[in-house]
Each structure stands twice: as structure tokens, then as C-alpha cells.
Design a protein around this motif. Sequence first.
Motif, PDB file in Angstrom:
ATOM      1  N   ASP A 141      44.461  69.148 121.130  1.00 26.69           N
ATOM      2  CA  ASP A 141      43.875  68.598 122.350  1.00 26.69           C
ATOM      3  C   ASP A 141      43.316  69.701 123.241  1.00 26.69           C
ATOM      4  N   CYS A 142      44.080  70.786 123.342  1.00 25.47           N
ATOM      5  CA  CYS A 142      43.651  71.899 124.197  1.00 25.47           C
ATOM      6  C   CYS A 142      42.345  72.510 123.689  1.00 25.47           C
ATOM      7  N   MET A 143      42.268  72.755 122.372  1.00 24.30           N
ATOM      8  CA  MET A 143      41.069  73.365 121.815  1.00 24.30           C
ATOM      9  C   MET A 143      39.912  72.365 121.786  1.00 24.30           C
ATOM     10  N   SER A 144      40.215  71.076 121.605  1.00 25.89           N
ATOM     11  CA  SER A 144      39.160  70.061 121.630  1.00 25.89           C
ATOM     12  C   SER A 144      38.510  69.997 123.003  1.00 25.89           C
ATOM     13  N   ALA A 145      39.350  70.110 124.061  1.00 30.41           N
ATOM     14  CA  ALA A 145      38.803  70.106 125.418  1.00 30.41           C
ATOM     15  C   ALA A 145      37.871  71.292 125.633  1.00 30.41           C
ATOM     16  N   ALA A 146      38.249  72.452 125.098  1.00 31.52           N
ATOM     17  CA  ALA A 146      37.387  73.631 125.224  1.00 31.52           C
ATOM     18  C   ALA A 146      36.083  73.433 124.472  1.00 31.52           C
ATOM     19  N   GLN A 147      36.160  72.774 123.318  1.00 31.25           N
ATOM     20  CA  GLN A 147      34.957  72.535 122.519  1.00 31.25           C
ATOM     21  C   GLN A 147      34.004  71.580 123.242  1.00 31.25           C
ATOM     22  N   LYS A 148      34.565  70.543 123.889  1.00 31.20           N
ATOM     23  CA  LYS A 148      33.728  69.560 124.561  1.00 31.20           C
ATOM     24  C   LYS A 148      33.057  70.134 125.815  1.00 31.20           C
TER      25      LYS A 148
END
Length: 849
Positions: A190-197
Motif C-alpha cells: 500500500d505504501c509503495m502503491s501510494a508513491a507510484q500513484k
Amino acid sequence: MKSLWPLMQEELARLLPQLRRFADAMAHGEDAAAAAQWQRRLSAFKGATGVLGETPLPHVVKRMQVLWQSPGSHDERLAQARRWIDTLTTIAAQDFADALETLAGMAGATAPAAAPPAPATALDARLRGLFATEVDDKCNAMERVLLQLEQAPERLELIAPLMRAAHSIKGAARAVRNEDAVRLAHAFEDCMSAAQKRATPVDGERLDLALRAVDRLRRLGTDDSQAARDAAAELVAALTAAPAAGAVATTAQAGPAPAPTYIDVEDTDPILRVRASHVGRLIALAGTGMIENRRLRPFGERQQRLRRDLADASRMLDELHHELGAPGPQTPIGSPLAALRHQLSASRGTINQWLDEFGAYERESGDLTERLYHHASQTRLRPFADIAESYPRMVRELSRQLGKRVHTTLSGEQLAVDRDVLERLDAPLTHLLRNAIDHGIEDPARRLAAGKPEEGHLKIAASYRAGMLSIEVGDDGAGIDFERVRARLREGQGLSEVEAAAMDEDALAETLFTAGFTTREQVSEISGRGVGLDVVRQMLKQLEGSVRLHSTPGAGTRFSLLVPISRAVTRAVAVGVAGETYAFPLLRIERLVRAGADQIHRREGMQYLALEGNNIGLVPLAELLGLGSTRVGGDGTDIVVVSQDGRRAGFAVDSVLGEFDLATRPLDARLGRVADLAALALMPDGAPVVLLDTEDLMRGALERERQHERLAGQSEDSAAPRRRRVLVVDDSISVRELVRQLLAARGFEVQVAVDGMDAWSRLREWPCDLVVTDVDMPRMDGIELTRSIKQDPRLRNLPVIIVSYRDRPEDRGRGLEVHADAYLTKSDFQEHGFLDVVHSLIGDAEAEA
């Protein structure tokens, strides 16, 4: 677990077509035979699913088994059967983690009430071991990608493999019921997905959290304690809060952010873990196969002689037929003669056919055993990345601790190296990296003042060179302050101003490898004790390797390491000596020379090779090994020039046979230490060869030169007295100093050694009249040292006194067994008694000329 999933996919691929046929048969109405086949096939498949451990698959299969006995109409059950078949078809094409999620969804609607957890079994323990290994591999890959992302935060494409690895860990953790790892891996995603978005560079705070999460996941693979679980829970909370804390406005973005793309970061060639003893036996058997295959060669040569003999017999028979007037087959002598010629011709044809078949078999068998040995040897090789991939993280943490910023680049990490060599390389490389951060790279302020980037650069580059592994460790720091080294030599080593000033930079660089030498004024947790580069050199020497230092003040320092790729296979030059085959390790050879008589000259009874303006001591290798003599000079002499620790010597041989990769074998331990010989080896064709110990050879060559010099000096002044020499060997500095003072006060010339290995080296360079040694010492103890001395033809008459704390009869027996000349105990050590023993063995301190 995960490694067995491909086998389960193959089983599904065989099962699904059968299930479709059974479902098609049931489409035309109730079919008892098809229903029975459906149940039996699924029952067999359910048993196979147990190899995956605790997964939803057995529960799903069980529900499918009883489908045709479950409530509902025939059409409803048929529709349910087709849905399950379609879902299993999807699973058969998915990887393990995604398949687990799909199966969890299938089982969720019909799962029975939760049962109490079953007690742990041996299978559970095995699966958890596999889980720990898988998590460690994934975490290593994630750590490597996170460090790349830290250097280039705008490279958002690096997030995808991170999420893919975390997703795999989550699936594996769910399979072994490690819910803490499941939650932490999910929070990481979730943390890395937020950074990707966000589509903006990843901030440092998020990267720190991600690296902490990787460390915590790695720990959860082996530690299920409450402390580990609590720490994981805290990190989950921090990761969950990270997206909101670091969020930025994204309203200006055109369209929604794309869904994260998962990219598998697994090695396409999976790694199997095999016991080292099994690999060793496999290599030994393959080597034995090579040797046995060589027995075919003389057999083939004998058959070739038989072919020639038959050809000669056929020719002689033709000559006899001619001498007899070529009688026809109808004559009394012509008939048997014609039959004999026919039979001989047929036999020759048959034997020629057999020999051709045998020759083809011999060639193919030799090629097969050679390839078998080669590939068996490859099983010991591991990528350099096994140790190197942890260095960037270590550099990052240590540089932060020291208030510096350092970037690390790796190259050649996929080069294959022997596992034993890798393990022994880790410690010296780690020390060099710590030295570079602490001593070499400046703090940001000093770098900016010197016109350098604020961030320092460390480079680790591995490559193959001449059959060896070359590793360069370099930094762009301040370099070595050679004036400071000179000052420390004057202060700590007692060198005069003139002596220190006369040392060039190469000599000063060599000083840094001296035990106890440091340029630091204060001791820190990282450096300053003087236990450093000398240990690096000693470790590399144990690997038959070398290290060189190159430094440019203000521009940085570079260490060049050269080690064998494998300890089981040594790159060497084979030579012929007195009809025998020996080999020099390639690493120690400076060059091979074909010298004419004009390049070799004699002085004071010693021969020298004139090479590039220098005179190199020349020793016939056969004489040094006690094999006879080698004629030096004439039309040309093959000479192997060996270089070690700045010294050079030339060894004259009968012939140079070539350069080879030799499969080495240690000498039998029952032989003890054999002078001049390092190991046994196998040539590529399986022929045995002896690998030479170049350190021993160098000592022998130098001692030979000193003996000639002493003889020359004695002839000039035969009346000059000589003091007797004593070597004192003890790892206790107080005992060494006590014995040294006692002997020096009586006029003996004394040197000391810190253990048996140090003493063995000194004996080759410093001939003495007596050795006084302790027993319990590191590396080589006193018993082994005494045994080596008494087994060496050149040292066997050297008296040895053992001085030990051990006073048991069996301890004295060990000393007598290795032929020590005296055995004293330290508890009974008395000055006059000790000196009386010395006098009885070698006499007074002053020897007659």
C-alpha cells in the motif's frame, strides 16, 4: 511450497481435461459412471495437494469431490462444476501467490467453521524453513531495488518489482499462517502503491520506512517471538500513515494513475540448496572418472600395435605366396595358403572395425567425463552478488552514522566464484569498505570545499583476469596522506628523518599493511586499533591471493584484489622437471622467460638472470626439490620468474608444458606439512601433477643465495666469530620477552615469532641454531611446527626445545613423538636449568668461525 507449485500446475494440466470430459458426460443427464470417475480422480488429486502444505486447495478439491451428492438440481450442480473447472484452469496459469488468493476466494463461500489450529508437525517445520529462505531471497532483491530507488527517486518503474516481491511474500506468508508477515507485506504494498500513484519522486522518509519493513520481513521469516510481532505491528502502523503524511496534490494530473504493474524479480534459473559434502563427493567421483578413463588410452595403443602386427603378417604372407611362385588355389599348397590369406584378411577387417568403434568410444567417453567433471565443479560456484548485494546497504548505514553521504556502485556481481572463496572474501572486503568510508571519503563540507560533489562514491568492480577473479574497491576520497604515514613511522616505528624521507610512496603504501600500524590518533568503534590491512593481506594469502594499493592524494584510493575463482580448480603453469610434472600457481608467476647463455651469468658461485637491467637469482628447480640437476645455459633455458612480497626469483625447469585449470586435492593430513609442495592436482586429461608451494620455494631460493653470500664473506674473513641464533616462538608476549632477554643476555642472537606459522616463515628467511617453542598457539601449534621441522630434509637436524604449561605424561609423549630435543614446563622454568639445556644442545653463544 512455492518451489513445488510448477509440479502442481502440471498435475492440474492433466486433471482438467478429464474433469471436462466427465462434466460433458453429465450434461446429457445423470451418469453414475462419470460421477464415480469424477470422485476417484479428485480423490487422487487431493492427496497430491498435501505437498503444498496448508493451502485452501485441499478444501476446494474436497467440495468438488462431493458435488454430485450435494443438494440442488442437476443443472445447478453441472453449472457449479463448470465454474470450478474454469477457476482451476485460471489457477493453473497463475503463479503461486496469485493462485493462493484465487483459491482463498473459491474456498471462502463454502468454508467450514474455523477449527482450532493443529499442532505443528515436521512438515510445518520444513515449510517454515522454506518460507524463511524464500523471504530472505525476496528481501535481498527488494533491498537492492530500494537502494537503486534512493539514488534515482524519479525512477518510479522500480516500484513495480518491489510490489511484486512483497506480493509473493504475502502469499507465502499466508500459506504458512504467518499473519504478521501478511499484514506487513500488505502495508508495504500500500505504501509503495501510494508513491507510484503520486507520480512524483519517492521521498527519503518513505524509503527509510520501506528499508525497515524489508529488515522486519526478513526477521519474521525466522523469528515468531512476541517482540518481533510487536515491532512488525508498529511498522505496519507507520507504513499505513506514510501515504497521508507524504501526500501531495495530484489534481493537475491528466486521468487516473495506472494500476500498478507487477514485474517478477525472481531468477529464471532457480537455486537448489545442496549439502557441501554431497557436492564434494560428486566432484571427487567425477575426477575419479577422468582418471579411470585414461586407462582406456594404453589399451587403445596396444590395439593399434595389434593392427600393425596383423598388417605386417598379411604382408609377409603375401611375400611368401610370391616366393612360392604364386600357386593357384587348386594346388596342394595353394589351397590352404589361399584359405589362410582369406581368413587373415577377414580378421583384419573385423579388428579394424572394432578398433574404429573403440576409438570413437574412447573419444566420446573422454569428452563425457571431462564435461561431467567441468559441470560438477561448476556446482560449487555462486554469483559474487551473494556477498556483494549486502554492501550498498552496509555503506549506506555506516556513512549515515558518520554524517557522510556515500553512493555505491556494483559491477560484475553475476560472476561465478567458488563458495569457499566467497565466504573468505567477505571479511576483507567488508573491512576495506569500512576503511574507505571512515578514512577515505571526506565529510560533505570538506568535499564541497575541495570542489567535489557532496556525495562520495564507492566502486566495487569484479572481473575475470587471466583465469583469476579481480576485485577493485575504490573511492573518490582524500587519498592517503603519505606525509602523515612518514610522521607515524618516525613516531611509532623509530625511523630516522633520513630513513623515512628515503621511502617512496610504494614503500609507504606497503607499510599500511603492517600489523599494528594506524594513522588514527584515537580509537573509535570503526577503526584506529591498527588491526586492519594486515588482516586483509593475511586472509588473501590464505586464499593464494594478493592485494595492492594505489592512491592519489586528493583523488581517492583503490585496492586491487586478485584471488583464484575456485580453490578446487587452480589456474597454473605446468612444467617438466627431471621427468616429472609440477605446476606453479599462475597468480605467483611474474613471467616466463626463454633465456639464452648471454642472459645468464655467475657471480660468487651463484647464477643470475639478467632481466630488464636487474639481476634475478636463478635456481635449478630440480636441485631445490632434490631431484638431480637442470642444465642452465646452452641454447636456451626455460625459467619461471616468481614474484612475492616484492621479491623475485627465477626457477630453471626442463620445459614449460602450458597453462591449465588444475583440479586440486589437499595433501593427506597424515603427511603433515611437506616442504615445497602445496597440493596434488589433476591435469585436464586426468594426469596427476604436484602443485608447488611458491612461498617455500622463494624461501629456499633466498636461503640458497644467502648461503653463497655467507660463504663468500667467510672466505674474505675466515677468522670472524659468529653468534649462534635462537628463534623463540610463543603467542604470549610476556613469555616471548622473558626468554628473549635470557638468551640475549648470554650473547645469543634472538628473533621471535608469534605462532608456528610465523616461525615456519622465518626459518626459511633466517637460519638459526635452535628453536624454543610453546605448544598451544593459533594457526600452527608447537607440535605441528616441530613435526614440520623434523620432516624437512634441510631442517631435520635443527634442535627444538618445547616449553609448555602442560606437564602430563601424554603431553610429554606428544613432544617426544615429534622428536623434540627437550620438553620443559613453564611451571618448572628456571633460568639456569633452561640455559643449561640450551648449552647442552648448541654450546656457547659464540660459535667458531
